[in-house]
Scaffold this motif. Structure first.
Motif, PDB file in Angstrom:
ATOM      1  N   ARG A   7       6.573   1.022  -1.949  1.00 39.19           N
ATOM      2  CA  ARG A   7       7.823   2.519  -1.528  1.00 39.19           C
ATOM      3  C   ARG A   7       8.594   2.618  -2.947  1.00 39.19           C
ATOM      4  N   PRO A  43       1.422   2.566   5.083  1.00 44.14           N
ATOM      5  CA  PRO A  43       1.287   3.870   6.314  1.00 44.14           C
ATOM      6  C   PRO A  43       0.761   4.975   5.825  1.00 44.14           C
ATOM      7  N   THR A  44      -0.595   5.855   5.913  1.00 39.72           N
ATOM      8  CA  THR A  44      -1.232   6.305   5.284  1.00 39.72           C
ATOM      9  C   THR A  44      -0.464   7.776   5.822  1.00 39.72           C
ATOM     10  N   GLY A  45      -0.282   7.885   6.501  1.00 37.41           N
ATOM     11  CA  GLY A  45       0.666   8.811   7.426  1.00 37.41           C
ATOM     12  C   GLY A  45       2.191   9.083   5.989  1.00 37.41           C
ATOM     13  N   THR A  46       3.003   8.404   5.448  1.00 39.89           N
ATOM     14  CA  THR A  46       3.817   8.156   4.644  1.00 39.89           C
ATOM     15  C   THR A  46       2.819   9.279   3.061  1.00 39.89           C
ATOM     16  N   TYR A  48       1.765  12.163   2.464  1.00 37.36           N
ATOM     17  CA  TYR A  48       1.452  13.279   2.094  1.00 37.36           C
ATOM     18  C   TYR A  48       2.894  13.476   2.649  1.00 37.36           C
ATOM     19  N   PRO A  49       4.108  13.153   3.269  1.00 35.46           N
ATOM     20  CA  PRO A  49       5.204  14.219   2.729  1.00 35.46           C
ATOM     21  C   PRO A  49       6.002  13.283   1.115  1.00 35.46           C
TER      22      PRO A  49
END
Lengths: 112, 225
Positions: A7, A43-46, A48-49
């Motif tokens: 991250r 997580p791939t969803g993180t 986009y933000p």
């Protein structure tokens, strides 16, 4: 690879994937996984933000466009983003060179 | 459950957890849905059945509570940015329009017989300065926020900062508007009704400040995760 470690470098990694041209979100995720040899398990969803935050910062720009016959939001580096990426690469090379000098090359010779 | 519903169910669950401007939310959710279908297609190409492919895609996307927190931060930040832009543009515009109205329909305030007392001038100067101070604070906050977005400061924190600045800025503006109206009413209520266009402009200024107060409150609500 641990998510926490990743991250901290995610912004630079995202900028690097866009260095070759504009990509849509899932193509960016695929590029991250491919270029890391599958080691990046965030997580791939993180992603986009993170991309939208980079857009807020003026480092990437995005727009809806037709890719492969589908409407997708595509991202590209801005000039500020390119400068930020260059700075990140320079800092990373200096960091890895310093660490390599200490950790690399096996055991240190015994002091006389 | 049919395989086609796994992604839809996930996106619906995400949608239910998010509060914020609909265009931004719809855009984020459309992109999330696209990504999930892309991932599911990739898994199908590797031999998974439709439902398993969608379940894998959803699992890789992340727990809905975790992802919702990140998306909510974006929605709060988008709303905060929009509100600060409104503050930056609308308040000085409302102030200039009121002053032009007053200069055209009434003329200089010092045309009155008796000069106003010092306390009234203090309130008037505070109100005059507040529009520019508040607009300046909004510009500064937008610039600082843009710089902070390049650091590891989370979008949730940025959204909260934007909300705090918006509330304080709008509060100062509203205080200035209410104070000058109350002070004028106390000093000489007839001045509030000297000219219908100026009275209307005063009402518009108050309505603008109240509307911005509503927007600022929403900034705080949308940045609460």
């Amino acid at each position: 690879m641990k998510s926490d470690a990743l991250r901290g470098h995610l912004d630079a990694l995202l900028l690097a994937t866009l260095d070759g041209g504009q990509l849509h979100g899932y193509a960016i995720i695929e590029a991250l996984q491919r270029r890391s040899g599958g080691a990046l398990d965030l997580p791939t969803g993180t992603v986009y933000p993170a991309l939208r935050r980079l857009e807020t910062a003026g480092l990437v720009a995005s727009e809806w466009s037709t890719v492969g016959g589908r409407q997708r939001r595509t991202y590209r580096l801005t000039k500020a983003g390119q400068r930020a990426l260059d700075a990140e690469r320079t800092a990373w090379r200096e960091f890895t060179a310093a660490i390599e000098g200490v950790l690399g090359g096996g055991p240190w010779p015994a002091q006389a | 459950m049919a395989g086609a519903g796994v992604i839809d169910e996930y996106v619906t669950a995400l949608d239910r957890r998010l509060r914020g401007p609909d265009p931004v939310k719809d855009d984020l959710l459309a992109e999330a849905r696209d990504s999930l279908h892309d991932a599911a297609a990739a898994h199908r190409d590797r031999g998974l059945a439709e439902e398993d492919a969608q379940r894998r895609a959803v699992a890789e996307f992340g727990p809905v509570t975790t992802i919702a927190r990140e998306y909510q931060g974006l929605l709060g930040l988008a709303y905060g940015t929009r509100t600060l832009r409104s503050v930056m543009l609308v308040l000085p515009l409302a102030y200039v329009m009121w002053e032009l109205n007053r200069a055209f329909w009434i003329g200089a305030w010092d045309d009155f017989d008796a000069p106003p007392p010092d306390w009234y001038l203090t309130v008037a100067r505070f109100n005059d300065a507040s529009a520019w101070l508040v607009a300046g604070a909004a510009v500064l906050a937008l610039l600082v926020g843009r710089r902070l977005a390049r650091t590891r400061v989370s979008t949730v924190t940025l959204a909260r900062l934007a909300g705090v600045v918006a509330v304080v800025a709008v509060g100062v503006s509203l205080l200035g508007t209410v104070a000058i109206l109350a002070a004028t009413a106390y000093l000489d209520a007839a001045r509030l009704f000297l000219s219908l266009p100026v009275t209307a402009a005063s009402a518009v200024s108050l309505a603008v400040a109240l509307r911005l107060a509503v927007l600022a409150r929403r900034c705080v609500v949308f940045s609460s995760v």
